[in-house]
Design an enzyme around this catalytic site. Structure first.
Site, PDB file in Angstrom:
ATOM      1  N   ARG A  15      17.343  38.463-127.093  1.00 54.73           N
ATOM      2  CA  ARG A  15      17.310  37.001-126.986  1.00 54.73           C
ATOM      3  C   ARG A  15      16.962  36.498-125.583  1.00 54.73           C
ATOM      4  NH1 ARG A  15      22.711  34.871-129.375  1.00 54.73           N
ATOM      5  NH2 ARG A  15      23.340  37.040-129.678  1.00 54.73           N
ATOM      6  N   ASN A 380       7.755  32.210 -72.477  1.00 48.90           N
ATOM      7  CA  ASN A 380       7.386  31.014 -73.234  1.00 48.90           C
ATOM      8  C   ASN A 380       6.059  31.257 -73.961  1.00 48.90           C
ATOM      9  OD1 ASN A 380       7.932  27.874 -73.458  1.00 48.90           O
ATOM     10  ND2 ASN A 380       5.735  28.232 -73.290  1.00 48.90           N
TER      11      ASN A 380
END
Ligand code: UD1
Ligand code: MG
Length: 467
Positions: A15, A380
């Site tokens: 199912r 950075n």
């Protein structure tokens, strides 16, 4: 008394209507954990000496899920629950103790209930104790047949084998029992498939015991929801909701805040520390561990990731990632493939990190892709920087040192190395290593042409007029 556990998980689950015909029902997940694993996790705290899972339909999938926690036996033909339990014979048959039998498709069962069932079995000296519950609509379940006056249990009658009167019985078998282990196998060897479904019913062990004057008891479960079985995807979603609520409640009571627990999806395997706040539409699954005092969400998806303390993660996808403390992540960051972020970093908007290691204090705030890279402390990385780590065949590594400055729009064609304190100028395509204290610049020199604006503008306008 030694304890053993048997988990029946061979059933088909048609199912669920899956395209994959080998998808076992018990392997469907709720919040990233398979149904059968919930059952095993519920029984584990009772310290069974042995957990044995019976697999069959789609068994390879089920086996992978349970094999770390349990022994696995195969039931190759689905001839009923009695036949299923008999497959554990070689492992369990001659051992003294108590055996709990469970179904792999009832993920809501709790340790507390299983503990109470064991206690009842031990206290009463039963040969079998059945976990039963009372249902207004008992159709489909095995009924507990009791003697009218004494209320002594006589048998479990399967729905399809009940007569008209028996169909009215509201006390049902939940499919969970504790048996005296040796007696279980003694009577299992005697059952036959003489019934409406021509199956070997485990439930027939009960009447065989009663006929032999063995004592059978019941522990009646108040909250039938705990034995809710999953047969289709509607039931799967219902159980998911119940589990989600339980997990969230436990976390909130332990000191985690959730602005909207109804839109917060956290797997039961996840750990979260106190004072962490989870904002709406956030999912955290897998082996994730989140520390204290974080602010996470809204709209985060975090899987198999470790997050330290005091981080702010907003609207981001983190997979297989480790993050230290005091970081700002997102919005719209995606990290994956063993990315590691140290402390005090900023990983910002529209940044993707893949197999990248950021040391403390790295900033990569906007629109970048950093893959297969190490980035040293306090470096950075400017907006729109890219590591070109793939040549169509091979992946290569990029090494960026400490205190570097990667100018906006840098393309680092890997393999490549930037030494500590090196600098790439904005818009550069870097194909050679940059040494300590060097500035690399690869863009052509700028030329400014006087009157150029008007010249270009007029050219464009006259082109338009001609059309
Ligand atoms: C069973 C009980 C019934 C009880 C109900 C509770 C029997 C005969 N009946 O019925 O009394 O009320 O559970 O839900 O036991 N399984 C196997 N191999 C098999 C058959 C089943 O491993 O050959 C597993 C299934 O995967 C499932 C469990 O056993 O996890 C129960 O099987 P199911 O077919 O759902 O039994 P029911 O007919 O519902
Ligand atoms: Mg069933």
């Amino acid at each position: 008394m030694d304890r053993y556990a048997i988990v029946m998980a061979a059933g088909k689950g048609s199912r669920m209507k899956s395209l994959d015909e080998f998808h076992s029902k018990v392997s469907y997940p709720i919040l990233g954990r398979a149904l059968v694993k919930y059952v095993i996790e519920a029984v584990k705290p009772l310290n069974p000496k042995e957990i044995v899972t019976i697999v069959g339909f789609g068994g390879e999938k089920t086996k992978k899920i349970v094999q770390d926690d349990s022994k696995v036996v195969w039931q190759t033909t689905l001839d009923g629950t009695g036949h299923a339990v008999l497959q554990t014979k070689e492992i369990l048959q001659n051992r003294k103790g108590a055996t709990i039998v469970l179904c792999g498709d009832t993920p809501l069962i709790t340790t507390e209930t299983l503990q109470n069932l064991f206690k009842k079995f031990e206290k009463d000296g039963d040969s079998a104790t059945i976990l039963t519950t009372v249902m207004e609509k008992p159709a489909g379940y095995g009924r507990i047949v009791r003697e009218e006056k004494s209320k002594k249990i006589l048998a479990i009658k399967e729905d399809k084998d009940c007569n008209e009167l028996e169909k009215y019985i509201e006390e049902v078998n939940t499919g969970i029992y504790v048996f005296d282990n040796e007696l279980l196998f003694k009577y299992l060897n005697q059952i036959t498939p003489n019934n409406a479904q021509h199956e070997y019913y485990l439930t027939d062990v009960i009447s065989l015991m009663v006929n032999d004057n063995k004592q059978v008891g019941a522990y009646i479960l108040e909250d039938a929801e705990e034995v809710f079985g999953i047969n289709d995807r509607v039931q799967l979603s219902y159980a998911a909701k119940v589990i989600r609520k339980r997990v969230n409640k436990k976390l909130m009571l332990s000191g985690v805040s959730m602005e909207d627990p109804d839109t917060t999806y956290i797997s039961p395997d996840v750990e979260i520390g106190q004072d962490t706040v989870i904002l709406p539409f956030t999912t955290i699954t897998g082996k994730s561990k989140i520390g204290h005092s974080n602010l996470i969400g809204p709209n985060c998806y975090i899987q198999n990731s470790i997050i330290g303390n005091n981080n702010h993660v907003i609207a981001s996808y983190l997979f297989d990632t480790t993050i230290g403390d005091n970081n700002e992540v997102g919005p719209f960051t995606k990290t994956r493939a063993n990315t590691i972020i140290g402390n005090n970093c900023r990983v910002g908007n529209f940044v993707e990190l893949k197999n990248a290691i950021f040391d403390n204090g790295v900033k990569c705030a906007h629109l970048s892709y950093i893959g297969d890279s190490n980035v040293g402390e306090a470096t950075n990385i400017g907006c729109m920087s890219v590591t070109a780590n793939y040549d169509g065949v091979n992946k290569s590594h990029t090494d960026i040192g400490k205190h570097c400055f990667v100018g906006s729009g840098t393309i680092l064609v890997s393999p490549i190395k930037m030494d500590d304190q090196s600098f790439s100028a904005a818009g550069s395509v870097i194909t050679k290593d940059i040494c300590y204290d060097e500035l690399a610049i690869t863009r052509p020199e700028q030329k400014n042409i006087a009157g150029g604006y008007t010249k270009i503008r007029n050219k464009a306008l006259s082109k338009k007029e001609k059309k």
